[in-house]
Motif scaffolding. Structure first.
Motif, PDB file in Angstrom:
ATOM      1  N   LEU A 137      27.566  24.571  30.134  1.00 34.85           N
ATOM      2  CA  LEU A 137      26.319  25.126  30.644  1.00 34.85           C
ATOM      3  C   LEU A 137      25.435  25.683  29.540  1.00 34.85           C
ATOM      4  O   LEU A 137      24.304  26.094  29.805  1.00 34.85           O
ATOM      5  CB  LEU A 137      26.624  26.219  31.687  1.00 34.85           C
ATOM      6  CG  LEU A 137      27.495  25.766  32.861  1.00 34.85           C
ATOM      7  CD1 LEU A 137      27.766  26.936  33.803  1.00 34.85           C
ATOM      8  CD2 LEU A 137      26.862  24.611  33.610  1.00 34.85           C
ATOM      9  N   GLY A 138      25.917  25.700  28.299  1.00 43.84           N
ATOM     10  CA  GLY A 138      25.114  26.120  27.169  1.00 43.84           C
ATOM     11  C   GLY A 138      24.957  27.621  27.028  1.00 43.84           C
ATOM     12  O   GLY A 138      24.082  28.080  26.297  1.00 43.84           O
ATOM     13  N   GLU A 139      25.799  28.384  27.676  1.00 40.59           N
ATOM     14  CA  GLU A 139      25.736  29.844  27.587  1.00 40.59           C
ATOM     15  C   GLU A 139      26.846  30.388  26.694  1.00 40.59           C
ATOM     16  O   GLU A 139      27.092  31.592  26.670  1.00 40.59           O
ATOM     17  CB  GLU A 139      25.882  30.458  28.999  1.00 40.59           C
ATOM     18  CG  GLU A 139      24.842  29.990  29.983  1.00 40.59           C
ATOM     19  CD  GLU A 139      23.497  30.655  29.756  1.00 40.59           C
ATOM     20  OE1 GLU A 139      23.476  31.827  29.345  1.00 40.59           O
ATOM     21  OE2 GLU A 139      22.482  29.969  29.963  1.00 40.59           O
ATOM     22  N   GLY A 140      27.572  29.526  26.008  1.00 41.85           N
ATOM     23  CA  GLY A 140      28.742  29.928  25.236  1.00 41.85           C
ATOM     24  C   GLY A 140      29.965  29.894  26.142  1.00 41.85           C
ATOM     25  O   GLY A 140      29.856  29.813  27.366  1.00 41.85           O
ATOM     26  N   VAL A 141      31.129  29.955  25.530  1.00 41.42           N
ATOM     27  CA  VAL A 141      32.376  29.948  26.303  1.00 41.42           C
ATOM     28  C   VAL A 141      32.469  31.267  27.051  1.00 41.42           C
ATOM     29  O   VAL A 141      32.361  32.339  26.471  1.00 41.42           O
ATOM     30  CB  VAL A 141      33.591  29.757  25.390  1.00 41.42           C
ATOM     31  CG1 VAL A 141      34.888  29.932  26.159  1.00 41.42           C
ATOM     32  CG2 VAL A 141      33.528  28.392  24.720  1.00 41.42           C
ATOM     33  N   GLN A 142      32.656  31.183  28.371  1.00 46.84           N
ATOM     34  CA  GLN A 142      32.728  32.376  29.208  1.00 46.84           C
ATOM     35  C   GLN A 142      33.872  32.235  30.193  1.00 46.84           C
ATOM     36  O   GLN A 142      33.973  31.243  30.888  1.00 46.84           O
ATOM     37  CB  GLN A 142      31.421  32.578  29.957  1.00 46.84           C
ATOM     38  CG  GLN A 142      30.247  32.812  29.030  1.00 46.84           C
ATOM     39  CD  GLN A 142      28.982  33.098  29.792  1.00 46.84           C
ATOM     40  OE1 GLN A 142      29.006  33.519  30.938  1.00 46.84           O
ATOM     41  NE2 GLN A 142      27.863  32.863  29.151  1.00 46.84           N
TER      42      GLN A 142
END
Length: 143
Positions: A137-142
């Motif tokens: 999703l392009g928000e970094g690994v979460q």
């Protein structure tokens, strides 16, 4: 998350060394434990019992319809006990009649989990919280 080859290859390598391959066995344990780890982390942040959780991707790897050894199904079984409801989608898998269209999963879910990093999910925009170990999703690994 690994697919069917992790088990097969680990067992083959272990067989050549008198069933002694601790690194391979450790890799299998880590891989199989990932769904429990993800749910544990989600429970620390959310009241899953009141949430509908959507799993995006049920195949064992991106761009595939192969569900053999898919940890997304293990994740689904664990969440079935922990969450109010679990809904799933996958653009490739055709053998699971319980899968819903992506838009329906996005609408019905309170929380999303990326199960398989299909290219169709890359850059998906949503206001829902998401566990995304792949950074699809392009928000970094979460987690």
């Amino acid at each position: 998350m690994a697919g069917p080859c992790l088990f097969k290859d680990t067992m083959q390598l272990a067989a050549f060394n008198h069933n002694n391959f601790p690194l391979g066995h450790a890799a299998m344990a880590v891989n199989e434990g990932l769904p429990l780890y993800v749910v544990h982390r989600l429970e620390q942040r959310f009241d899953l019992s009141s949430m509908t959780v959507g799993i995006l991707g049920m195949a064992f790897k991106a761009g595939s319809d192969d569900t053999r050894s898919s940890l997304s199904y293990k994740l689904k079984r664990i969440l079935a006990f922990k969450a109010h409801k679990v809904v799933c989608t996958d653009p490739y898998v055709t053998v699971d009649s319980g899968l819903l269209p992506l838009e329906e999963v996005l609408t019905r879910s309170d929380l999303l989990v990326v199960g398989a990093p299909h290219p169709e999910y890359r850059g998906l925009v949503t206001d829902k919280p998401a566990a995304d170990i792949w950074d699809v999703l392009g928000e970094g690994v979460q987690v």
